[in-house]
Scaffold this motif. Structure first.
Motif, short mmCIF file in Angstrom:
data_model
loop_
_atom_site.label_atom_id
_atom_site.label_comp_id
_atom_site.label_asym_id
_atom_site.label_seq_id
_atom_site.Cartn_x
_atom_site.Cartn_y
_atom_site.Cartn_z
N HIS A 140 0.57 -1.32 0.09
CA HIS A 140 -0.22 -0.04 -0.05
C HIS A 140 1.03 1.35 0.02
CE1 HIS A 140 -4.31 -1.22 0.54
NE2 HIS A 140 -3.62 -2.52 0.69
N PRO A 141 0.15 2.18 -0.50
CA PRO A 141 -1.66 2.63 -1.29
C PRO A 141 -0.89 2.30 -2.46
CG PRO A 141 0.34 4.59 -1.24
CD PRO A 141 1.61 3.84 -0.15
N ARG A 143 -4.27 1.70 -4.38
CA ARG A 143 -5.68 1.68 -5.13
C ARG A 143 -5.86 2.72 -5.76
NH1 ARG A 143 -6.77 0.15 0.31
NH2 ARG A 143 -6.59 -1.95 0.28
N GLN D 25 -8.20 1.80 5.89
CA GLN D 25 -9.04 1.83 4.60
C GLN D 25 -10.58 1.26 5.03
OE1 GLN D 25 -6.10 1.13 3.03
NE2 GLN D 25 -5.06 2.85 4.61
N ASN D 44 -11.10 7.17 1.55
CA ASN D 44 -10.33 7.18 0.48
C ASN D 44 -9.16 5.89 0.36
OD1 ASN D 44 -10.47 9.31 -0.42
ND2 ASN D 44 -9.94 11.22 0.34
N ASP D 45 -8.90 5.08 -0.66
CA ASP D 45 -8.79 3.88 -1.05
C ASP D 45 -9.41 2.99 -0.53
OD1 ASP D 45 -6.79 5.42 -2.28
OD2 ASP D 45 -5.20 5.86 -0.89
#
Lengths: 144, 144, 144, 144
Positions: A140-141, A143, D25, D44-45
């Motif tokens: 992550h991140p 996405r 998240q 978010n995400d």
């Protein structure tokens, strides 16, 4: 960020090539990063029942940013995600669905393949995904 | 008899060419004569809401072997098929869906197009269908 | 590109403020550019039946990048899009749903409001959308 | 009796705070005591696939007035509630959904959280529920 139509076509062509090499007849679906269908192909003689499975595999891989088979390992009886298949109008959690990740580590879509053994489905999906990106997610991140 | 995958690809390519000529962004679906999805393409910037409409137009045209707009003329309030859209998990009965008929007058599938005005949708669907067959049905019997 | 959670919260707060000014009790939904739910709020005493309507209005506005009421004008009996509501698991095509467009003209999501007259629903949706962007679309290309 | 919108907002804010502390998240849903959506937030995400799971966890916890994981223990193969997930348009029966009970022992709603491991989902749900009430139910009668 979304997979483009040109990328989706390229991924499907690569998947079909791999299917032909393995002597299988596949349904192949590509979704964008919102899990909305971008492109689909059903090879001649592929199972009609595989249409929906290919689409659901692609959506499942995109929904959670991971290979469908990985979710399936967690959704077995007594597993932590038992029954997750009842969400999102039906998930498919055995192998054959893979996220598609771009060079910056961003999830841009997913591919789902159905029509043969889950091993073959996975091989064909991997060939499709890797024609246009990565199917392994970075830490992550990542996405969209 | 069913449209082949090669024919479906050819129809989609012709539809995309026509969409580009008309400056539109389309979703294009091809179903076989069992109304099962054979191929699908969403051009870049096509409406997400058009995915389902294109598929439903193709299925609707195949279910009844006629242009979707023709059904829509019968399904208006006070018409003989009023409310038919509630069947088959949802029909779309405005123009943009056409049967695909081979040289022997056999229904082999259908095409559905969504993404612009219904006039443009129809033009693009017609270009797709006629790349591989006819979109006009002969007198009965014509079904697969 | 997607509306962020912070933007979604800001849009909902602005919509609630406008609802309070107009003495109405609203359900307010925000979806991202893939029509997936980002945030939702049901004010006290809002109709339970408005939950689904608000969500469907937001999705409808996003699916086609236009105000829901504009689609409704086209979907009347004898209109070109009659029956479009049967697609996409159900559309809502009366006013109260608006696209959310950023400063670069990109569709980043949509807002849907339900709970009063369609005039009030529209006013509240507009207040929400304009707290974080535009609700009027530029000429093409504007899609996400 | 129902959770108020102000309480729902407070619960979501507490859940988000806990999610941030745990580096996750999340999607977070609050339903009232009729299992109808009151508020929802997607950080978010957060996974797109978690939207529906969070909502279904909240509904499941409310439908039966117990933690989702407790139902999951009963719905395993050979268990007394095997297959209960097929009811109510789909239940989610692994941890992350908790009832919300007021000081008088009345069920006023429920919270559902999805986006990480079920352990994290549960921790975040508990933080949300306990910001406005209890998540442990007293002996019967306790229902609204």
């Amino acid at each position: 960020m979304h997979v483009t139509f040109e990328e989706a076509q390229k991924a499907i062509a690569a998947a079909i090539k791999k299917a032909e090499e393995t002597g299988t007849q596949m349904c192949i679906a590509i979704v964008d990063s919102g899990s909305n269908l971008k492109a689909f192909a059903r090879m001649n003689d592929a199972w009609v029942g595989s249409i929906d499975i290919a689409v659901k595999k692609a959506k499942t891989a995109c929904y959670f940013g991971m290979p469908t088979g990985q979710i399936g390992q967690l959704s077995q009886p007594a597993g932590p995600l038992y029954g997750i298949e009842h969400s999102n109008d039906g998930l498919i959690t055995f192998p054959g669905g893979l996220p598609i990740v771009n060079q910056d580590g961003i999830l841009v879509g997913a591919i789902g393949v159905s029509g043969s053994s889950v091993e073959n489905d996975h091989i064909v999906a991997k060939a499709g995904a890797e024609a246009i990106g990565l199917s392994d997610l970075p830490a992550h991140p990542w996405r969209t």
